[in-house]
Design a protein around this motif. Structure first.
Motif, PDB file in Angstrom:
ATOM      1  N   MET A  51      16.117  -2.790 -10.894  1.00 46.40           N
ATOM      2  CA  MET A  51      16.172  -2.440  -9.635  1.00 46.40           C
ATOM      3  C   MET A  51      15.517  -1.153  -8.631  1.00 46.40           C
ATOM      4  SD  MET A  51      18.029  -3.645  -7.019  1.00 46.40           S
ATOM      5  CE  MET A  51      19.588  -4.922  -7.361  1.00 46.40           C
ATOM      6  N   ARG A  52      15.803  -0.176 -10.201  1.00 46.13           N
ATOM      7  CA  ARG A  52      15.157   1.086 -10.129  1.00 46.13           C
ATOM      8  C   ARG A  52      13.659   0.752 -10.326  1.00 46.13           C
ATOM      9  NH1 ARG A  52      14.577   5.778  -8.294  1.00 46.13           N
ATOM     10  NH2 ARG A  52      13.319   7.597  -9.481  1.00 46.13           N
ATOM     11  N   SER A  53      12.911  -0.011 -10.876  1.00 42.50           N
ATOM     12  CA  SER A  53      11.586   0.555 -11.055  1.00 42.50           C
ATOM     13  C   SER A  53      10.773  -0.787  -9.562  1.00 42.50           C
ATOM     14  CB  SER A  53      11.026  -0.859 -12.064  1.00 42.50           C
ATOM     15  OG  SER A  53      11.184  -2.210 -11.585  1.00 42.50           O
ATOM     16  N   ARG A  54      11.298  -2.035  -9.009  1.00 40.93           N
ATOM     17  CA  ARG A  54      11.031  -2.288  -7.730  1.00 40.93           C
ATOM     18  C   ARG A  54      11.097  -1.257  -6.116  1.00 40.93           C
ATOM     19  NH1 ARG A  54      14.235  -6.630  -9.657  1.00 40.93           N
ATOM     20  NH2 ARG A  54      16.108  -6.276  -8.262  1.00 40.93           N
ATOM     21  N   ASP A  55      12.408   0.175  -6.390  1.00 37.58           N
ATOM     22  CA  ASP A  55      12.363   0.385  -5.297  1.00 37.58           C
ATOM     23  C   ASP A  55      10.992   1.898  -4.979  1.00 37.58           C
ATOM     24  OD1 ASP A  55      14.575  -1.075  -4.641  1.00 37.58           O
ATOM     25  OD2 ASP A  55      15.370   0.832  -5.572  1.00 37.58           O
ATOM     26  N   MET A  56      10.811   1.934  -7.282  1.00 33.34           N
ATOM     27  CA  MET A  56       9.935   3.055  -6.985  1.00 33.34           C
ATOM     28  C   MET A  56       8.654   2.181  -6.439  1.00 33.34           C
ATOM     29  SD  MET A  56      10.336   4.520 -10.816  1.00 33.34           S
ATOM     30  CE  MET A  56      10.794   6.365 -11.071  1.00 33.34           C
ATOM     31  N   GLU A  57       8.140   0.766  -6.647  1.00 31.30           N
ATOM     32  CA  GLU A  57       7.309  -0.173  -6.496  1.00 31.30           C
ATOM     33  C   GLU A  57       7.010  -0.222  -4.771  1.00 31.30           C
ATOM     34  OE1 GLU A  57       3.463  -1.102  -7.027  1.00 31.30           O
ATOM     35  OE2 GLU A  57       4.577  -0.470  -8.338  1.00 31.30           O
ATOM     36  N   ARG A  58       8.464  -0.036  -3.942  1.00 32.41           N
ATOM     37  CA  ARG A  58       8.168  -0.125  -2.581  1.00 32.41           C
ATOM     38  C   ARG A  58       7.507   1.261  -1.855  1.00 32.41           C
ATOM     39  NH1 ARG A  58      13.809  -2.714  -3.396  1.00 32.41           N
ATOM     40  NH2 ARG A  58      13.138  -4.785  -3.552  1.00 32.41           N
ATOM     41  N   GLY A  59       8.272   2.203  -2.690  1.00 33.42           N
ATOM     42  CA  GLY A  59       8.025   3.420  -2.480  1.00 33.42           C
ATOM     43  C   GLY A  59       6.547   4.002  -2.811  1.00 33.42           C
ATOM     44  N   ARG A  60       6.094   3.291  -3.044  1.00 31.79           N
ATOM     45  CA  ARG A  60       4.732   3.712  -3.500  1.00 31.79           C
ATOM     46  C   ARG A  60       3.837   3.112  -2.530  1.00 31.79           C
ATOM     47  NH1 ARG A  60       5.024   4.499  -8.761  1.00 31.79           N
ATOM     48  NH2 ARG A  60       5.360   1.542  -8.935  1.00 31.79           N
ATOM     49  N   LYS A  61       4.347   1.937  -2.070  1.00 32.14           N
ATOM     50  CA  LYS A  61       3.344   1.008  -1.093  1.00 32.14           C
ATOM     51  C   LYS A  61       2.965   1.958   0.056  1.00 32.14           C
ATOM     52  CE  LYS A  61       3.289  -3.567  -4.389  1.00 32.14           C
ATOM     53  NZ  LYS A  61       3.257  -4.843  -4.016  1.00 32.14           N
ATOM     54  N   HIS A  62       4.640   1.854   0.127  1.00 30.01           N
ATOM     55  CA  HIS A  62       4.545   2.393   1.727  1.00 30.01           C
ATOM     56  C   HIS A  62       4.213   4.561   1.853  1.00 30.01           C
ATOM     57  CE1 HIS A  62       7.414   3.194   4.770  1.00 30.01           C
ATOM     58  NE2 HIS A  62       7.634   4.285   4.397  1.00 30.01           N
ATOM     59  N   ARG A  63       3.850   4.471   0.348  1.00 28.33           N
ATOM     60  CA  ARG A  63       3.298   5.494   1.375  1.00 28.33           C
ATOM     61  C   ARG A  63       1.350   5.389   0.692  1.00 28.33           C
ATOM     62  NH1 ARG A  63       6.926   7.405  -1.825  1.00 28.33           N
ATOM     63  NH2 ARG A  63       5.676   7.574  -3.899  1.00 28.33           N
ATOM     64  N   GLY A  64       1.781   4.588   0.273  1.00 28.31           N
ATOM     65  CA  GLY A  64      -0.556   4.086  -0.003  1.00 28.31           C
ATOM     66  C   GLY A  64      -0.432   4.928  -0.959  1.00 28.31           C
ATOM     67  N   ASP A  65       0.041   5.436  -1.982  1.00 25.33           N
ATOM     68  CA  ASP A  65      -0.162   6.059  -3.336  1.00 25.33           C
ATOM     69  C   ASP A  65      -0.622   5.336  -4.200  1.00 25.33           C
ATOM     70  OD1 ASP A  65       2.539   8.245  -3.440  1.00 25.33           O
ATOM     71  OD2 ASP A  65       0.769   7.936  -2.100  1.00 25.33           O
ATOM     72  N   THR A  66      -1.171   6.059  -5.229  1.00 24.59           N
ATOM     73  CA  THR A  66      -1.873   4.903  -6.328  1.00 24.59           C
ATOM     74  C   THR A  66      -1.151   5.116  -7.651  1.00 24.59           C
ATOM     75  OG1 THR A  66      -4.005   6.538  -6.646  1.00 24.59           O
ATOM     76  CG2 THR A  66      -4.590   5.129  -5.264  1.00 24.59           C
ATOM     77  N   GLN A  67      -0.962   4.004  -8.194  1.00 21.66           N
ATOM     78  CA  GLN A  67      -0.320   4.663  -9.815  1.00 21.66           C
ATOM     79  C   GLN A  67      -1.049   4.593 -11.054  1.00 21.66           C
ATOM     80  OE1 GLN A  67       1.267   0.878 -10.646  1.00 21.66           O
ATOM     81  NE2 GLN A  67       1.961   1.344 -12.675  1.00 21.66           N
ATOM     82  N   TRP A  68      -0.836   6.023 -11.155  1.00 19.40           N
ATOM     83  CA  TRP A  68      -0.937   6.784 -12.455  1.00 19.40           C
ATOM     84  C   TRP A  68      -1.426   5.906 -13.594  1.00 19.40           C
ATOM     85  CZ3 TRP A  68      -3.270  12.337 -11.800  1.00 19.40           C
ATOM     86  CH2 TRP A  68      -2.733  12.034 -11.366  1.00 19.40           C
ATOM     87  N   THR A  69      -2.565   6.096 -14.337  1.00 16.90           N
ATOM     88  CA  THR A  69      -2.039   5.501 -16.150  1.00 16.90           C
ATOM     89  C   THR A  69      -1.779   6.209 -16.914  1.00 16.90           C
ATOM     90  OG1 THR A  69      -4.445   3.794 -15.494  1.00 16.90           O
ATOM     91  CG2 THR A  69      -3.820   4.586 -17.723  1.00 16.90           C
ATOM     92  N   ALA A  70      -0.614   5.769 -17.106  1.00 15.39           N
ATOM     93  CA  ALA A  70       0.385   6.475 -18.335  1.00 15.39           C
ATOM     94  C   ALA A  70      -0.062   6.240 -19.486  1.00 15.39           C
ATOM     95  CB  ALA A  70       2.065   5.835 -18.507  1.00 15.39           C
ATOM     96  N   TRP A  71      -0.756   7.592 -20.297  1.00 14.41           N
ATOM     97  CA  TRP A  71      -1.680   7.702 -21.609  1.00 14.41           C
ATOM     98  C   TRP A  71      -1.226   8.899 -22.015  1.00 14.41           C
ATOM     99  CZ3 TRP A  71      -3.498  12.665 -22.975  1.00 14.41           C
ATOM    100  CH2 TRP A  71      -3.445  13.519 -21.828  1.00 14.41           C
ATOM    101  N   LEU A  72      -0.281   9.565 -21.353  1.00 18.06           N
ATOM    102  CA  LEU A  72       0.541  11.031 -22.263  1.00 18.06           C
ATOM    103  C   LEU A  72       1.731  10.236 -22.936  1.00 18.06           C
ATOM    104  CD1 LEU A  72       0.512  14.235 -22.507  1.00 18.06           C
ATOM    105  CD2 LEU A  72       2.147  14.013 -20.361  1.00 18.06           C
ATOM    106  N   THR A  73       2.534   9.531 -22.301  1.00 20.97           N
ATOM    107  CA  THR A  73       4.101   9.573 -22.592  1.00 20.97           C
ATOM    108  C   THR A  73       2.873   8.374 -24.143  1.00 20.97           C
ATOM    109  OG1 THR A  73       5.133   9.381 -20.918  1.00 20.97           O
ATOM    110  CG2 THR A  73       5.869   7.898 -22.778  1.00 20.97           C
ATOM    111  N   PRO A  74       2.808   7.601 -24.336  1.00 26.09           N
ATOM    112  CA  PRO A  74       1.863   6.521 -25.187  1.00 26.09           C
ATOM    113  C   PRO A  74       1.635   8.171 -26.978  1.00 26.09           C
ATOM    114  CG  PRO A  74       1.562   5.998 -23.499  1.00 26.09           C
ATOM    115  CD  PRO A  74       1.661   6.282 -23.130  1.00 26.09           C
TER     116      PRO A  74
END
Length: 307
Positions: free
Chosen positions: A1-24
């Motif tokens: 539920m939370r991840s889908r909300d985040m995705e909606r918010g990202r698309k709504h603002r036209g943001d790009t998704q960062w590639t996660a490399w720091l966490t690994p």
């Protein structure tokens, strides 16, 4: 539920998704350090047998300390102390301030390591994809530092290690991010209750006698405040107003007044909290003298264990 909300918010603002490399990278660093710690520990060579035999002897010098000594399947406390565990006497009286940082990269055992890194992957990658590595890296390090300060103020007769403060900082930041960006998400109440439940479980685990709950609390509070500072996003509808040919970019404020207030209050609390904590720590203050009941936050005695 939370991840889908985040995705909606990202698309709504036209943001790009960062590639996660720091966490690994953080996970790899913690695992690598644990291997070095176990190599240094060398249980067969250093254990006398008073507490039992080394566990998993087939691993030879990488075998674990006897369970009676370390139930988390890990090294001895003396090895952890030698390699940078948080120790009040060494930090304050020995002037080894670097332990406030190194302690968050050490773990008491493989069980401790796996549990922490599992949660770091779940929360860290999600946040890094949405906000980038710089902001998430700052939250991780500063929250871990805040957890170390509170731990050193209250736990002055034992050592402490682990990424729990930094991990709870990520959780706290996700909670404050939900609150400060409330207008851009759907299913708000469900997401809020989920976060509160996960945080409550981690704080409840901290009541066990072998877990440093002060690091949990310090990291959580620090990360919660940092979320208001570093994870603030434009309010719902601002992107449309900015891109519309009918309205100018100034037609609507990028952030609402509540976000600005939370940003200012959180910034003051972070700076004041870390400053006061460091001053008290290096003045040799014992937090338990100022809060007689606070020791219950770290360990609650039951019929099955004592503190």
């Amino acid at each position: 539920m939370r991840s889908r909300d985040m995705e909606r918010g990202r698309k709504h603002r036209g943001d790009t998704q960062w590639t996660a490399w720091l966490t690994p990278t953080i996970v790899v660093a913690n695992v690598s350090i644990f291997i070095v710690v176990m190599y240094t520990n060398d249980c067969p060579k250093t254990t006398t047998g008073a507490n039992g035999d080394c566990v998993a002897k087939l691993l030879r010098r990488f075998s674990f300390q006897p369970l009676r000594e370390n139930p988390f399947l890990g090294p001895s406390s003396s090895t952890l102390e030698k390699l940078g565990a948080l120790d009040w006497k060494k930090v304050v009286q020995g002037n080894e301030k670097w332990r406030l940082i190194t302690a968050m990269w050490l773990h008491a055992g493989i069980i401790h390591l796996v549990m922490n890194m599992f949660d770091v992957i779940i929360f860290g990658i999600r946040l890094e994809q949405q906000f980038g590595f710089i902001r998430i890296g700052l939250i991780y390090l500063i929250s871990g530092f805040g957890g170390s300060i509170l731990s050193a103020l209250f736990l002055q007769k034992s050592i402490s290690v682990g990424a729990s403060g930094a991990l709870l900082g990520l959780m706290g930041a996700m909670l404050s991010e939900l609150l400060t960006n409330w207008t851009i998400y759907k299913s708000k109440l469900c997401a809020l209750l989920s976060f509160l439940f996960i945080i409550a479980i981690n704080l409840a685990i901290g009541l066990l006698p072998w877990v440093d709950n002060f690091a949990h609390i310090g990291g959580l509070l620090t990360g919660f405040c940092l979320g208001f500072i570093l994870l603030m996003q434009p309010q719902s509808g601002w992107e449309e107003f900015r891109n519309s040919s009918q309205y100018g970019a100034r037609a609507r404020s990028k952030y609402n007044p509540c976000q600005y207030v939370l940003f200012f209050v959180a910034a003051v609390l972070v700076v004041a909290g870390l400053t006061v904590g460091l001053v008290m720590l290096f003045d040799g203050e014992n937090g338990n003298k100022h809060c007689k009941w606070c020791h219950r936050l770290d360990c609650y005695p039951t019929s099955k264990w004592s503190c």
